[in-house]
Design a protein around this motif. Structure first.
Motif, PDB file in Angstrom:
ATOM      1  N   MET A 104       0.834  -1.208   0.000  1.00  0.00           N
ATOM      2  CA  MET A 104       0.000   0.000   0.000  1.00  0.00           C
ATOM      3  C   MET A 104       0.870   1.260   0.000  1.00  0.00           C
ATOM      4  N   ARG A 130       0.162   3.920  -2.674  1.00  0.00           N
ATOM      5  CA  ARG A 130      -0.894   4.635  -1.942  1.00  0.00           C
ATOM      6  C   ARG A 130      -1.633   5.669  -2.792  1.00  0.00           C
ATOM      7  N   ALA A 183      -6.429   2.318   0.252  1.00  0.00           N
ATOM      8  CA  ALA A 183      -5.107   2.610   0.818  1.00  0.00           C
ATOM      9  C   ALA A 183      -5.213   3.349   2.152  1.00  0.00           C
TER      10      ALA A 183
END
Length: 188
Positions: free
Chosen positions: A28, A32, A42
């Protein structure tokens, strides 16, 4: 644990579980902003505890037969995933969703992984209707729905607020009979 090959490029589909929270968080962190363009996924994993809690929520959904989550690994590195965000065995209806970090975009990974999920949902679980929901601005996600042979059912105008703006949601679907006919035509 199992792994399903997604092709000759080393891509695999595997269950994504709470014990993998650190790997999921690192993934993530790499993607992101890209992942968060249209979906809040995220934002749900900002540290190891929140990543573990998110993955645990899907472990709980799987135990209740209400959802599942899978990661997509490329050359041993988690780069994205697909999930049954909603799984309703009684109504024989489910929703498939996806995400991907930018380094893995453009390789067909999500389409291949979603095919595995839809095949399983239709053939093993008897799902009648499989849905795909995407922001109207998320052209990559809409193209996946098209490649999967889904039909655009409609648009829910300004249906969800995200990052200070209201977004339209496109609803796409494929019925089991359509899925089977398309898969049968591909094998001829």
């Amino acid at each position: 644990m199992f792994a399903i090959s997604l092709g000759d490029d080393g891509a695999q589909l595997r269950p994504l579980e709470p014990w993998q929270a650190e790997e999921y968080l690192a993934h993530m962190d790499r993607g992101r902003e890209f992942i968060g363009q249209y979906i809040p996924l995220a934002a749900l994993a900002v540290d190891v505890d929140s990543a573990r809690a998110f993955l645990q929520s899907y472990a709980d959904k799987q135990a209740a037969d209400a959802g599942r989550i899978y990661g997509i690994w490329l050359d041993g590195k988690l780069v994205g995933g697909v999930l049954f965000r909603v799984f309703d065995a009684v109504r024989e209806s489910c929703e498939v969703g996806c995400w991907l970090e930018p380094s893995a975009a453009g390789r067909g990974l999500v389409t291949r992984a979603a095919r595995v999920l839809i095949d399983w949902a239709v053939e093993e679980r008897g799902m009648h209707r499989i849905e795909w929901v995407a922001s109207s601005g998320n052209t990559a996600s809409i193209k996946v729905a098209e490649r999967l042979g889904m039909t655009r059912d409609g648009v829910l105008r300004e249906s969800y607020p995200y990052r200070g703006k209201r977004h339209d949601s496109e609803i796409w679907s494929v019925l089991a009979s359509e899925w089977r006919a398309a898969r049968s035509a591909q094998t001829r």
